[in-house]
Design an enzyme around this catalytic site. Sequence first.
Site, PDB file in Angstrom:
ATOM      1  N   ARG A 156      19.244   5.802  -9.927  1.00  0.00           N
ATOM      2  CA  ARG A 156      18.004   6.584  -9.990  1.00  0.00           C
ATOM      3  C   ARG A 156      18.286   8.082  -9.864  1.00  0.00           C
ATOM      4  NH1 ARG A 156      14.204   8.277  -5.324  1.00  0.00           N
ATOM      5  NH2 ARG A 156      16.228   8.393  -4.353  1.00  0.00           N
TER       6      ARG A 156
ATOM      7  N   ALA B  34       9.117   9.688   1.950  1.00  0.00           N
ATOM      8  CA  ALA B  34       9.760  10.539   0.927  1.00  0.00           C
ATOM      9  C   ALA B  34       9.728  11.989   1.374  1.00  0.00           C
ATOM     10  CB  ALA B  34       9.064  10.357  -0.409  1.00  0.00           C
ATOM     11  N   GLN B  35      10.868  12.627   1.293  1.00  0.00           N
ATOM     12  CA  GLN B  35      10.952  14.006   1.781  1.00  0.00           C
ATOM     13  C   GLN B  35      10.925  14.985   0.615  1.00  0.00           C
ATOM     14  OE1 GLN B  35      14.616  14.204   4.055  1.00  0.00           O
ATOM     15  NE2 GLN B  35      13.749  13.137   5.798  1.00  0.00           N
TER      16      GLN B  35
ATOM     17  N   GLU C 202      16.885  19.469  -7.511  1.00  0.00           N
ATOM     18  CA  GLU C 202      17.683  18.577  -6.659  1.00  0.00           C
ATOM     19  C   GLU C 202      18.905  18.109  -7.440  1.00  0.00           C
ATOM     20  OE1 GLU C 202      14.921  15.474  -5.500  1.00  0.00           O
ATOM     21  OE2 GLU C 202      14.626  16.423  -3.561  1.00  0.00           O
TER      22      GLU C 202
ATOM     23  N   HIS D  73      19.386   3.147   0.166  1.00  0.00           N
ATOM     24  CA  HIS D  73      18.276   4.082  -0.020  1.00  0.00           C
ATOM     25  C   HIS D  73      17.273   3.592  -1.065  1.00  0.00           C
ATOM     26  CE1 HIS D  73      16.278   7.851   0.308  1.00  0.00           C
ATOM     27  NE2 HIS D  73      16.618   8.295  -0.872  1.00  0.00           N
TER      28      HIS D  73
ATOM     29  N   ALA E  66       2.562   3.121  -5.330  1.00  0.00           N
ATOM     30  CA  ALA E  66       2.254   2.325  -6.517  1.00  0.00           C
ATOM     31  C   ALA E  66       0.967   1.518  -6.305  1.00  0.00           C
ATOM     32  CB  ALA E  66       3.422   1.400  -6.851  1.00  0.00           C
TER      33      ALA E  66
ATOM     34  N   LYS F 289       1.355  -5.268   5.085  1.00  0.00           N
ATOM     35  CA  LYS F 289       1.794  -6.031   6.262  1.00  0.00           C
ATOM     36  C   LYS F 289       1.782  -5.242   7.558  1.00  0.00           C
ATOM     37  CE  LYS F 289       6.715  -5.959   5.031  1.00  0.00           C
ATOM     38  NZ  LYS F 289       7.845  -6.812   4.694  1.00  0.00           N
TER      39      LYS F 289
ATOM     40  N   SER G 167      11.324   8.291  -8.416  1.00  0.00           N
ATOM     41  CA  SER G 167      10.671   7.024  -8.066  1.00  0.00           C
ATOM     42  C   SER G 167       9.203   7.205  -7.702  1.00  0.00           C
ATOM     43  CB  SER G 167      11.417   6.314  -6.939  1.00  0.00           C
ATOM     44  OG  SER G 167      11.922   7.220  -6.011  1.00  0.00           O
TER      45      SER G 167
ATOM     46  N   SER H 141       0.823  -1.217   0.000  1.00  0.00           N
ATOM     47  CA  SER H 141       0.000   0.000   0.000  1.00  0.00           C
ATOM     48  C   SER H 141       0.858   1.269   0.000  1.00  0.00           C
ATOM     49  CB  SER H 141      -0.926   0.001   1.213  1.00  0.00           C
ATOM     50  OG  SER H 141      -0.162  -0.050   2.411  1.00  0.00           O
TER      51      SER H 141
ATOM     52  N   HIS I  12      22.487   6.459   0.195  1.00  0.00           N
ATOM     53  CA  HIS I  12      22.396   7.882   0.535  1.00  0.00           C
ATOM     54  C   HIS I  12      23.547   8.196   1.483  1.00  0.00           C
ATOM     55  CE1 HIS I  12      20.934  11.713   1.924  1.00  0.00           C
ATOM     56  NE2 HIS I  12      20.038  11.689   0.944  1.00  0.00           N
TER      57      HIS I  12
ATOM     58  N   GLY J 150      10.407  15.133  -2.929  1.00  0.00           N
ATOM     59  CA  GLY J 150       9.256  15.394  -3.776  1.00  0.00           C
ATOM     60  C   GLY J 150       9.186  14.494  -4.977  1.00  0.00           C
TER      61      GLY J 150
HETATM   62  C1  LIG Z   1      13.600   8.293   3.523  1.00  0.00           C
HETATM   63  C2  LIG Z   1      13.219   8.208   2.077  1.00  0.00           C
HETATM   64  C3  LIG Z   1      13.117   9.352   1.313  1.00  0.00           C
HETATM   65  C4  LIG Z   1      12.753   9.269  -0.038  1.00  0.00           C
HETATM   66  N1  LIG Z   1      12.571  10.425  -0.755  1.00  0.00           N
HETATM   67  C5  LIG Z   1      12.098  10.341  -2.026  1.00  0.00           C
HETATM   68  C6  LIG Z   1      11.738  11.521  -2.752  1.00  0.00           C
HETATM   69  O1  LIG Z   1      11.833  12.635  -2.238  1.00  0.00           O
HETATM   70  N2  LIG Z   1      11.279  11.368  -4.020  1.00  0.00           N
HETATM   71  C7  LIG Z   1      11.141  10.155  -4.627  1.00  0.00           C
HETATM   72  O2  LIG Z   1      10.710  10.082  -5.796  1.00  0.00           O
HETATM   73  N3  LIG Z   1      11.448   9.024  -3.953  1.00  0.00           N
HETATM   74  C8  LIG Z   1      11.903   9.088  -2.677  1.00  0.00           C
HETATM   75  N4  LIG Z   1      12.192   7.941  -1.991  1.00  0.00           N
HETATM   76  C9  LIG Z   1      11.953   6.655  -2.656  1.00  0.00           C
HETATM   77  C10 LIG Z   1      10.447   6.394  -2.720  1.00  0.00           C
HETATM   78  O3  LIG Z   1       9.853   6.756  -1.511  1.00  0.00           O
HETATM   79  C11 LIG Z   1      10.142   4.930  -3.008  1.00  0.00           C
HETATM   80  O4  LIG Z   1      10.902   4.451  -4.054  1.00  0.00           O
HETATM   81  C12 LIG Z   1       8.676   4.747  -3.397  1.00  0.00           C
HETATM   82  O5  LIG Z   1       7.875   5.379  -2.453  1.00  0.00           O
HETATM   83  C13 LIG Z   1       8.322   3.280  -3.501  1.00  0.00           C
HETATM   84  O6  LIG Z   1       6.920   3.172  -3.590  1.00  0.00           O
HETATM   85  P1  LIG Z   1       6.262   1.734  -3.709  1.00  0.00           P
HETATM   86  O7  LIG Z   1       4.799   1.945  -3.721  1.00  0.00           O
HETATM   87  O8  LIG Z   1       6.879   1.004  -4.830  1.00  0.00           O
HETATM   88  O9  LIG Z   1       6.729   0.970  -2.372  1.00  0.00           O
HETATM   89  P2  LIG Z   1       6.514   1.348  -0.845  1.00  0.00           P
HETATM   90  O10 LIG Z   1       6.097   2.736  -0.693  1.00  0.00           O
HETATM   91  O11 LIG Z   1       7.713   0.925  -0.094  1.00  0.00           O
HETATM   92  O12 LIG Z   1       5.303   0.410  -0.420  1.00  0.00           O
HETATM   93  C14 LIG Z   1       5.483  -0.975  -0.260  1.00  0.00           C
HETATM   94  C15 LIG Z   1       4.283  -1.540   0.471  1.00  0.00           C
HETATM   95  O13 LIG Z   1       4.285  -2.949   0.439  1.00  0.00           O
HETATM   96  C16 LIG Z   1       3.998  -3.463   1.739  1.00  0.00           C
HETATM   97  N5  LIG Z   1       4.558  -4.816   1.787  1.00  0.00           N
HETATM   98  C17 LIG Z   1       5.848  -5.188   1.612  1.00  0.00           C
HETATM   99  N6  LIG Z   1       5.953  -6.530   1.696  1.00  0.00           N
HETATM  100  C18 LIG Z   1       4.713  -7.006   1.929  1.00  0.00           C
HETATM  101  C19 LIG Z   1       4.187  -8.308   2.133  1.00  0.00           C
HETATM  102  N7  LIG Z   1       4.940  -9.409   2.119  1.00  0.00           N
HETATM  103  N8  LIG Z   1       2.856  -8.434   2.374  1.00  0.00           N
HETATM  104  C20 LIG Z   1       2.057  -7.351   2.435  1.00  0.00           C
HETATM  105  N9  LIG Z   1       2.507  -6.092   2.248  1.00  0.00           N
HETATM  106  C21 LIG Z   1       3.824  -5.926   1.995  1.00  0.00           C
HETATM  107  C22 LIG Z   1       4.636  -2.450   2.657  1.00  0.00           C
HETATM  108  O14 LIG Z   1       4.132  -2.558   3.955  1.00  0.00           O
HETATM  109  C23 LIG Z   1       4.229  -1.163   1.941  1.00  0.00           C
HETATM  110  O15 LIG Z   1       2.898  -0.833   2.251  1.00  0.00           O
HETATM  111  C24 LIG Z   1      12.544   8.005  -0.643  1.00  0.00           C
HETATM  112  C25 LIG Z   1      12.656   6.847   0.127  1.00  0.00           C
HETATM  113  C26 LIG Z   1      12.973   6.934   1.476  1.00  0.00           C
HETATM  114  C27 LIG Z   1      13.046   5.673   2.280  1.00  0.00           C
END
Ligand SMILES: Cc1cc2nc3c(=O)[nH]c(=O)nc-3n(C[C@H](O)[C@H](O)[C@H](O)COP(=O)(O)OP(=O)(O)OC[C@H]3O[C@@H](n4cnc5c(N)ncnc54)[C@H](O)[C@@H]3O)c2cc1C
Length: 542
Positions: A391, A55-56, A123, A356, A22, A44, A396, A19, A247, A58
């Site tokens: 990246r 994400a900080q 950035e 990161h 994506a 989970k 992302s 959740s 990072h 943007g």
């Molecule tokens: C501190 C930090 C700062 C960042 N800053 C930026 C930024 O400024 N700009 C940018 O573009 N990107 C940034 N990123 C990267 C970006 O946040 C991530 O790449 C992006 O949010 C990933 O989105 P996602 O939906 O693919 O995965 P996630 O947002 O990680 O979501 C994954 C989900 O899957 C769930 N999950 C995992 N395994 C299971 C399982 N087995 N069963 C059920 N649920 C599960 C998790 O609980 C979570 O809800 C940052 C990342 C971090 C950590």
Amino acid sequence: MKTTQQGIRQHYEVLIIGSGIAGLTYALNLSELAPNTKIALVTKMELSASNSWYAQGGLAAAPDESIALSSHIQDTLASGDGLCNSMAVNTIINAGPEAIAALIKYGVKFDQNAHNLPDLVKEGGHTERRIYHYGDTTGAEIIRALTHAVKQLPNITILEFHTAVNLITSPQLAIPHFKPDVLGAYVLENKTGLIHNLLSKVVILATGGAGKVYRYTSNPDTATGDGIAMAYRAGAHVSNMEFYQFHPTLLYHPTQRNFLISEALRGEGAYLRSPRNNERFMEHYAPEKMELATRDVVARAIFNEIENDEFNFVYLDIRHKSREFLQQHFPNIYQTLMKLGIDMHTEMIPVVPGAHYLSGGVLADVEGHTDLSRLYAIGETACTGFHGANRLASNSLLEGVVMGKLAAQASLKDLEKPLPNYSAVKLWDSPSTVNTRRASQINAHWRGLRGEMTSYAGIVRTHAGLKDLLQLVRLRKAIVEEYYWQHVVTQDLIELRNIILVAELIVESALNRKESRGGHYREDYPQHAVEPRESMLLAGKS
Ligand SMILES: Cc1cc2nc3c(=O)[nH]c(=O)nc-3n(C[C@H](O)[C@H](O)[C@H](O)COP(=O)(O)OP(=O)(O)OC[C@H]3O[C@@H](n4cnc5c(N)ncnc54)[C@H](O)[C@@H]3O)c2cc1C
């Protein structure tokens, strides 16, 4: 004590695992296109727990004009260091303006300037101002709005504190290159320990990255590579696993782990100092650019300092800026540090580099198709080649929104197909497992693995180190695999099993790439190879 964890069988049309940005975007788009689709959204922890929330900076999205879009494309290709898939880059970046409009429609707020126009910032690696942000908590704002929108939809069953264990596939056939159909997933209900069969026509893996494979990471505890491990075990291909972006500056603190100290501090003139003598050590590594050298150069310099010293951290020093400036420009960092007893105006901040972002993952196209039918991978779990070997900052979140929408459109075709044959699918069967709580043993594997990965497959890698590490990882894998089959399955054990597999995939890929490129640095091959070579494709064992 012998025990069983058998749960019940539940039927949905679509099963979304994860959740973050994506998974939520996919859910919202599909519900618009096909409002009666019966969707299960499994996550989970609580709904908002994800990398996305943290994400900080943007979300990067160029204005809808050809020059601006092509400049964003050029910056992305440059950062990807010769390995981007140009089709993925063009598609995702050209969809940027639409992605911003969609987020605003879902209720996301972005900062505006005095003329009521988006307050776009710049950035590292971006040649233009094109980052939409909400203060320095953009991810939390996006997830606030998207989770609110998803909760309004009657066709979605939200299953919080449910952990997907494994994909359910059609029976394996002994035919060369046979790939099974994906029919759903076994899902652990964390609170009861029951493992349910969630059957569906389509499965969406949106499980994010795997930062917890290293000792230091900006990622929260959820980032254990579950989707990548599940897809690989089911027979899907994964790729680009050697490209982990580190990072340079995470807070080094005994209780507050994973807290990112934004690069913007160095952008505003913060110095890096050695705790040994308070010297600015960047003059030994990048005498011209100093602290403003690229992420990988700064991360390597810090890694070197730490390796050669008795300290596990270095200092980031921004004491020369006024208190008002710090409060105004870095409100979240200022307040978080203050709560931890660190006054960044009078004290230096201890920092360490950490994992990161994973540029690799389950091989997928921009619509999320994997090489297993009915299985999609989106967001950080997927590897579309959009990020290449490294990246570009803030790309992302954009990828997550665009893939969420494209995968929703693409999966409509699978929803029209007849129901798969579920008759051979068995309930979770674990009558001979025992319930011995060996938490300390599991913890020891976590600590061991993360330390070894940091030392041998982290910021600086060598053939000899990677070769030794592969043996260690495989030994751990065999031990934990046996443990998994003989014991009651818990969330921690599922995650440990997955992260060990992800570690193995990273090490194999890193051994195979005999050059330095993007997020992958080999001390024994410090240069680019003459020709960029595609990454190793690792075929899951179906
Ligand atoms: C501190 C930090 C700062 C960042 N800053 C930026 C930024 O400024 N700009 C940018 O573009 N990107 C940034 N990123 C990267 C970006 O946040 C991530 O790449 C992006 O949010 C990933 O989105 P996602 O939906 O693919 O995965 P996630 O947002 O990680 O979501 C994954 C989900 O899957 C769930 N999950 C995992 N395994 C299971 C399982 N087995 N069963 C059920 N649920 C599960 C998790 O609980 C979570 O809800 C940052 C990342 C971090 C950590």
